[in-house]
Design a protein around this motif. Structure first.
Motif, PDB file in Angstrom:
ATOM      1  N   ASP A  10      27.799 -22.625 -50.814  1.00  0.00           N
ATOM      2  CA  ASP A  10      28.858 -22.743 -49.740  1.00  0.00           C
ATOM      3  C   ASP A  10      30.073 -21.963 -50.252  1.00  0.00           C
ATOM      4  O   ASP A  10      31.041 -21.812 -49.581  1.00  0.00           O
ATOM      5  CB  ASP A  10      29.023 -24.100 -49.645  1.00  0.00           C
ATOM      6  N   ASP A  11      29.862 -21.120 -51.603  1.00  0.00           N
ATOM      7  CA  ASP A  11      31.248 -20.423 -51.840  1.00  0.00           C
ATOM      8  C   ASP A  11      30.879 -19.210 -51.561  1.00  0.00           C
ATOM      9  O   ASP A  11      29.751 -18.317 -51.940  1.00  0.00           O
ATOM     10  CB  ASP A  11      31.225 -20.456 -53.600  1.00  0.00           C
ATOM     11  N   LEU A  12      31.823 -18.508 -50.616  1.00  0.00           N
ATOM     12  CA  LEU A  12      31.458 -16.994 -50.143  1.00  0.00           C
ATOM     13  C   LEU A  12      31.468 -15.941 -51.261  1.00  0.00           C
ATOM     14  O   LEU A  12      30.826 -15.186 -51.112  1.00  0.00           O
ATOM     15  CB  LEU A  12      32.650 -16.980 -49.032  1.00  0.00           C
ATOM     16  N   ILE A  13      32.337 -16.265 -52.142  1.00  0.00           N
ATOM     17  CA  ILE A  13      32.380 -15.146 -53.052  1.00  0.00           C
ATOM     18  C   ILE A  13      31.290 -15.154 -54.038  1.00  0.00           C
ATOM     19  O   ILE A  13      30.646 -14.004 -54.261  1.00  0.00           O
ATOM     20  CB  ILE A  13      33.881 -15.494 -54.165  1.00  0.00           C
ATOM     21  N   VAL A  14      30.903 -16.273 -54.401  1.00  0.00           N
ATOM     22  CA  VAL A  14      29.504 -16.587 -55.167  1.00  0.00           C
ATOM     23  C   VAL A  14      28.334 -16.039 -54.485  1.00  0.00           C
ATOM     24  O   VAL A  14      27.692 -15.262 -55.049  1.00  0.00           O
ATOM     25  CB  VAL A  14      29.102 -17.858 -55.412  1.00  0.00           C
ATOM     26  N   THR A  15      28.185 -16.241 -53.211  1.00  0.00           N
ATOM     27  CA  THR A  15      27.161 -15.701 -52.423  1.00  0.00           C
ATOM     28  C   THR A  15      27.076 -14.258 -52.502  1.00  0.00           C
ATOM     29  O   THR A  15      25.986 -13.450 -52.514  1.00  0.00           O
ATOM     30  CB  THR A  15      26.955 -15.933 -51.024  1.00  0.00           C
ATOM     31  N   GLU A  16      28.242 -13.630 -52.083  1.00  0.00           N
ATOM     32  CA  GLU A  16      28.524 -12.090 -52.320  1.00  0.00           C
ATOM     33  C   GLU A  16      27.805 -11.513 -53.655  1.00  0.00           C
ATOM     34  O   GLU A  16      27.499 -10.457 -53.566  1.00  0.00           O
ATOM     35  CB  GLU A  16      29.827 -11.595 -51.861  1.00  0.00           C
ATOM     36  N   ILE A  17      28.517 -12.058 -54.805  1.00  0.00           N
ATOM     37  CA  ILE A  17      28.168 -11.729 -55.871  1.00  0.00           C
ATOM     38  C   ILE A  17      26.567 -12.010 -56.312  1.00  0.00           C
ATOM     39  O   ILE A  17      26.030 -10.778 -56.673  1.00  0.00           O
ATOM     40  CB  ILE A  17      29.081 -12.401 -57.224  1.00  0.00           C
ATOM     41  N   LEU A  18      26.052 -13.248 -55.915  1.00  0.00           N
ATOM     42  CA  LEU A  18      24.685 -13.183 -56.009  1.00  0.00           C
ATOM     43  C   LEU A  18      23.955 -12.192 -55.403  1.00  0.00           C
ATOM     44  O   LEU A  18      22.761 -11.729 -55.707  1.00  0.00           O
ATOM     45  CB  LEU A  18      24.055 -14.611 -55.955  1.00  0.00           C
ATOM     46  N   GLY A  19      24.200 -11.893 -54.074  1.00  0.00           N
ATOM     47  CA  GLY A  19      23.593 -11.302 -53.291  1.00  0.00           C
ATOM     48  C   GLY A  19      23.470  -9.826 -53.833  1.00  0.00           C
ATOM     49  O   GLY A  19      22.570  -8.937 -53.698  1.00  0.00           O
ATOM     50  N   GLN A  20      24.665  -9.334 -54.253  1.00  0.00           N
ATOM     51  CA  GLN A  20      24.518  -7.882 -55.062  1.00  0.00           C
ATOM     52  C   GLN A  20      23.915  -7.798 -56.361  1.00  0.00           C
ATOM     53  O   GLN A  20      23.030  -6.897 -56.386  1.00  0.00           O
ATOM     54  CB  GLN A  20      26.124  -7.560 -55.486  1.00  0.00           C
ATOM     55  N   LEU A  21      23.723  -8.897 -57.065  1.00  0.00           N
ATOM     56  CA  LEU A  21      22.817  -8.919 -58.207  1.00  0.00           C
ATOM     57  C   LEU A  21      21.396  -8.838 -57.657  1.00  0.00           C
ATOM     58  O   LEU A  21      20.669  -8.117 -58.308  1.00  0.00           O
ATOM     59  CB  LEU A  21      23.233 -10.172 -59.130  1.00  0.00           C
ATOM     60  N   VAL A  22      20.967  -9.684 -56.584  1.00  0.00           N
ATOM     61  CA  VAL A  22      19.825  -9.598 -56.213  1.00  0.00           C
ATOM     62  C   VAL A  22      19.364  -8.099 -55.647  1.00  0.00           C
ATOM     63  O   VAL A  22      18.271  -7.903 -56.078  1.00  0.00           O
ATOM     64  CB  VAL A  22      19.558 -10.673 -55.204  1.00  0.00           C
TER      65      VAL A  22
END
Length: 123
Positions: A10-22
């Motif tokens: 639910d944290d927009l910043i966390v999802t963006e970072i995780l998405g980029q790592l993936v």
């Protein structure tokens, strides 16, 4: 063919970072911010789910039950800032529901740990 991974936090910043790592690890990330997708048949399209343990609209137990209700057979990695005991308990709950919970990551996520947990997707 690239493996599809649902990144749910639910944290927009966390999802963006995780998405980029993936993405950097060679997978195809799909980002979501709330729990309703877990109760959708769409989750069967994914090879894995990176799941924040506590979403603003769903507890860990509710999220895992929704995933089990869709008979999801892919890999699940739990992510949280909570202590290891809470994460281990959630992993066990998921496994008791018949889910393939392969482990957990503490925030902030270490890329090498993420890579190791997703290594099973290569086979």
């Amino acid at each position: 063919m690239q493996k599809k991974i649902l990144v749910l936090d639910d944290d927009l910043i966390v999802t963006e970072i995780l998405g980029q790592l993936v993405k950097n690890l060679g997978y195809y990330p799909v980002i979501a911010h709330n729990a309703p997708i877990l109760a959708s048949a769409k989750i069967k399209e994914f090879d894995a789910i990176l799941l924040d343990l506590w979403l603003s609209d769903s507890s860990a137990e509710e999220s895992l039950e929704a995933i089990a209700g869709q008979a999801f057979r892919g890999q699940i990695v739990l992510i949280s800032g909570l202590d290891n005991e809470a994460l281990e308990d959630a992993c066990e709950k998921g496994r008791r529901l018949g889910l393939r919970v392969t482990g957990f990551l503490r925030k902030p996520v270490n890329v090498e740990s993420l890579k190791a947990l997703l290594a099973d997707l290569e086979y």
